[in-house]
Scaffold this motif. Sequence first.
Motif, PDB file in Angstrom:
ATOM      1  N   LYS A  39       0.818  -1.210   0.000  1.00 53.17           N
ATOM      2  CA  LYS A  39       0.000   0.000   0.000  1.00 53.17           C
ATOM      3  C   LYS A  39       0.848   1.256   0.000  1.00 53.17           C
ATOM      4  CE  LYS A  39      -0.459  -0.300   4.996  1.00 53.17           C
ATOM      5  NZ  LYS A  39      -1.374  -0.414   6.117  1.00 53.17           N
ATOM      6  N   SER A  40       0.325   2.284  -0.622  1.00 49.04           N
ATOM      7  CA  SER A  40       0.908   3.615  -0.576  1.00 49.04           C
ATOM      8  C   SER A  40      -0.232   4.573  -0.283  1.00 49.04           C
ATOM      9  CB  SER A  40       1.562   3.966  -1.905  1.00 49.04           C
ATOM     10  OG  SER A  40       2.672   3.129  -2.129  1.00 49.04           O
ATOM     11  N   LYS A  41       0.011   5.470   0.656  1.00 48.19           N
ATOM     12  CA  LYS A  41      -1.053   6.403   1.026  1.00 48.19           C
ATOM     13  C   LYS A  41      -0.456   7.703   1.518  1.00 48.19           C
ATOM     14  CE  LYS A  41      -1.257   4.449   5.658  1.00 48.19           C
ATOM     15  NZ  LYS A  41      -1.975   3.620   6.577  1.00 48.19           N
ATOM     16  N   CYS A  42      -1.226   8.764   1.309  1.00 49.05           N
ATOM     17  CA  CYS A  42      -0.866  10.086   1.797  1.00 49.05           C
ATOM     18  C   CYS A  42      -2.119  10.727   2.377  1.00 49.05           C
ATOM     19  CB  CYS A  42      -0.339  10.965   0.663  1.00 49.05           C
ATOM     20  SG  CYS A  42       1.204  10.405  -0.061  1.00 49.05           S
ATOM     21  N   ASP A  43      -1.981  11.356   3.533  1.00 50.82           N
ATOM     22  CA  ASP A  43      -3.080  12.066   4.178  1.00 50.82           C
ATOM     23  C   ASP A  43      -2.854  13.568   4.037  1.00 50.82           C
ATOM     24  OD1 ASP A  43      -3.866   9.551   5.005  1.00 50.82           O
ATOM     25  OD2 ASP A  43      -3.544   9.910   7.137  1.00 50.82           O
ATOM     26  N   TYR A  44      -3.943  14.290   3.746  1.00 51.47           N
ATOM     27  CA  TYR A  44      -3.888  15.743   3.573  1.00 51.47           C
ATOM     28  C   TYR A  44      -5.007  16.425   4.351  1.00 51.47           C
ATOM     29  CZ  TYR A  44      -0.896  14.624  -0.362  1.00 51.47           C
ATOM     30  OH  TYR A  44       0.123  14.135  -1.136  1.00 51.47           O
ATOM     31  N   ARG A  45      -4.697  17.605   4.894  1.00 53.66           N
ATOM     32  CA  ARG A  45      -5.747  18.457   5.468  1.00 53.66           C
ATOM     33  C   ARG A  45      -6.430  19.136   4.291  1.00 53.66           C
ATOM     34  NH1 ARG A  45      -4.953  18.160  10.660  1.00 53.66           N
ATOM     35  NH2 ARG A  45      -2.851  18.244  11.514  1.00 53.66           N
ATOM     36  N   VAL A 126      -2.026   5.690 -10.381  1.00 57.69           N
ATOM     37  CA  VAL A 126      -3.426   5.276 -10.330  1.00 57.69           C
ATOM     38  C   VAL A 126      -3.956   5.613  -8.945  1.00 57.69           C
ATOM     39  CG1 VAL A 126      -5.057   3.358 -10.522  1.00 57.69           C
ATOM     40  CG2 VAL A 126      -2.990   3.397 -11.949  1.00 57.69           C
ATOM     41  N   LEU A 127      -4.914   6.516  -8.878  1.00 53.30           N
ATOM     42  CA  LEU A 127      -5.535   6.875  -7.613  1.00 53.30           C
ATOM     43  C   LEU A 127      -6.533   5.763  -7.285  1.00 53.30           C
ATOM     44  CD1 LEU A 127      -6.637  10.407  -6.575  1.00 53.30           C
ATOM     45  CD2 LEU A 127      -7.800   8.368  -5.788  1.00 53.30           C
ATOM     46  N   LYS A 128      -6.247   4.997  -6.251  1.00 54.69           N
ATOM     47  CA  LYS A 128      -7.054   3.826  -5.896  1.00 54.69           C
ATOM     48  C   LYS A 128      -8.286   4.196  -5.078  1.00 54.69           C
ATOM     49  CE  LYS A 128      -5.763   0.154  -6.798  1.00 54.69           C
ATOM     50  NZ  LYS A 128      -6.141  -0.642  -7.957  1.00 54.69           N
ATOM     51  N   SER A 129      -8.137   5.134  -4.144  1.00 56.90           N
ATOM     52  CA  SER A 129      -9.271   5.550  -3.325  1.00 56.90           C
ATOM     53  C   SER A 129      -8.934   6.834  -2.595  1.00 56.90           C
ATOM     54  CB  SER A 129      -9.654   4.467  -2.302  1.00 56.90           C
ATOM     55  OG  SER A 129      -8.635   4.316  -1.322  1.00 56.90           O
ATOM     56  N   ALA A 130      -9.967   7.504  -2.143  1.00 59.79           N
ATOM     57  CA  ALA A 130      -9.826   8.675  -1.278  1.00 59.79           C
ATOM     58  C   ALA A 130     -10.945   8.599  -0.256  1.00 59.79           C
ATOM     59  CB  ALA A 130      -9.919   9.962  -2.080  1.00 59.79           C
ATOM     60  N   ILE A 140      -5.487   9.508   0.634  1.00 58.39           N
ATOM     61  CA  ILE A 140      -5.420   9.106  -0.773  1.00 58.39           C
ATOM     62  C   ILE A 140      -4.525   7.887  -0.876  1.00 58.39           C
ATOM     63  CG2 ILE A 140      -4.591   9.774  -3.070  1.00 58.39           C
ATOM     64  CD1 ILE A 140      -5.469  12.624  -2.411  1.00 58.39           C
ATOM     65  N   ARG A 141      -5.074   6.811  -1.416  1.00 57.10           N
ATOM     66  CA  ARG A 141      -4.299   5.588  -1.662  1.00 57.10           C
ATOM     67  C   ARG A 141      -3.998   5.532  -3.157  1.00 57.10           C
ATOM     68  NH1 ARG A 141      -4.378   2.176   2.738  1.00 57.10           N
ATOM     69  NH2 ARG A 141      -6.012   2.600   4.249  1.00 57.10           N
ATOM     70  N   PHE A 142      -2.761   5.135  -3.469  1.00 56.53           N
ATOM     71  CA  PHE A 142      -2.395   5.085  -4.882  1.00 56.53           C
ATOM     72  C   PHE A 142      -1.526   3.883  -5.184  1.00 56.53           C
ATOM     73  CE2 PHE A 142       1.018   7.637  -2.998  1.00 56.53           C
ATOM     74  CZ  PHE A 142       2.159   7.140  -3.602  1.00 56.53           C
ATOM     75  N   ALA A 143      -1.493   3.558  -6.463  1.00 59.61           N
ATOM     76  CA  ALA A 143      -0.626   2.511  -6.985  1.00 59.61           C
ATOM     77  C   ALA A 143       0.139   3.090  -8.166  1.00 59.61           C
ATOM     78  CB  ALA A 143      -1.457   1.315  -7.435  1.00 59.61           C
ATOM     79  N   LEU A 144       1.232   2.443  -8.500  1.00 61.44           N
ATOM     80  CA  LEU A 144       1.997   2.825  -9.677  1.00 61.44           C
ATOM     81  C   LEU A 144       2.016   1.640 -10.626  1.00 61.44           C
ATOM     82  CD1 LEU A 144       5.033   4.627  -8.005  1.00 61.44           C
ATOM     83  CD2 LEU A 144       2.935   5.642  -8.932  1.00 61.44           C
ATOM     84  N   GLU A 145       1.826   1.933 -11.902  1.00 63.70           N
ATOM     85  CA  GLU A 145       1.909   0.915 -12.939  1.00 63.70           C
ATOM     86  C   GLU A 145       3.091   1.249 -13.831  1.00 63.70           C
ATOM     87  OE1 GLU A 145      -1.821   1.035 -14.992  1.00 63.70           O
ATOM     88  OE2 GLU A 145      -2.832  -0.157 -13.467  1.00 63.70           O
ATOM     89  N   SER A 146       3.854   0.243 -14.201  1.00 66.55           N
ATOM     90  CA  SER A 146       4.955   0.484 -15.137  1.00 66.55           C
ATOM     91  C   SER A 146       4.360   0.830 -16.493  1.00 66.55           C
ATOM     92  CB  SER A 146       5.848  -0.749 -15.243  1.00 66.55           C
ATOM     93  OG  SER A 146       5.162  -1.779 -15.914  1.00 66.55           O
ATOM     94  N   SER A 147       5.184   1.291 -17.380  1.00 62.03           N
ATOM     95  CA  SER A 147       4.703   1.660 -18.715  1.00 62.03           C
ATOM     96  C   SER A 147       4.123   0.450 -19.448  1.00 62.03           C
ATOM     97  CB  SER A 147       5.811   2.311 -19.530  1.00 62.03           C
ATOM     98  OG  SER A 147       6.928   1.456 -19.577  1.00 62.03           O
ATOM     99  N   GLU A 148       4.512  -0.763 -19.031  1.00 60.63           N
ATOM    100  CA  GLU A 148       3.946  -1.971 -19.644  1.00 60.63           C
ATOM    101  C   GLU A 148       2.641  -2.374 -18.965  1.00 60.63           C
ATOM    102  OE1 GLU A 148       7.357  -2.244 -18.371  1.00 60.63           O
ATOM    103  OE2 GLU A 148       7.905  -1.321 -20.271  1.00 60.63           O
ATOM    104  N   GLY A 149       2.259  -1.653 -17.857  1.00 60.40           N
ATOM    105  CA  GLY A 149       0.998  -1.933 -17.187  1.00 60.40           C
ATOM    106  C   GLY A 149       1.122  -2.854 -15.991  1.00 60.40           C
ATOM    107  N   ALA A 150       2.305  -3.330 -15.661  1.00 61.21           N
ATOM    108  CA  ALA A 150       2.465  -4.201 -14.501  1.00 61.21           C
ATOM    109  C   ALA A 150       2.442  -3.367 -13.234  1.00 61.21           C
ATOM    110  CB  ALA A 150       3.783  -4.964 -14.591  1.00 61.21           C
TER     111      ALA A 150
END
Length: 156
Positions: A39-45, A126-130, A140-150
């Motif tokens: 998981k990757s996430k960032c919290d913001y006010r 890719v913004l997965k959820s907020a 905000i939870r996010f994912a990263l996809e390589s240029s090939e989509g993996a």
Amino acid sequence: MTDRSELAAQHTTEHILNAVMQRDFGTGRSVEAHFGPKKSKCDYRISRPPTADDLLSIEAAVNAEIQADHSVTAFELSRECAEAAYNMGKVPDSATHIRIVKIGDLDAIPCVGHHVEHTAQIGRFVLKSAEMRDETIVRIRFALESSEGARSDDHS
């Protein structure tokens, strides 16, 4: 991607997401962030919950900055010089020399983390959820996809 290069991509993405959230929503930098293989996430006010259109806008803006292929550089300043020019909120009081990480003209902030050399190395954001954690904090939870989509960060 190796674990270290995944972490560098996620960390650089946090800088880009911070810049977009500050520029477009006036949030300030993340108040909390976590990067890892699951998981990757960032919290913001934030002043209001983001709408579905806001989320699409955030994802598009982050990807536009990634695709702009900004160079990522670092340099060191004395604490006195850094305090005059940068947000030092997360820097320990004991630090005397401050490493500044600069992403093109988009972002410059004290940071000790690992980063990619150019933003195009990140792949697709890719913004997965907020979700609102309370009345003023959005996660905000996010994912990263390589240029090939993996996937380089999976939330399943």
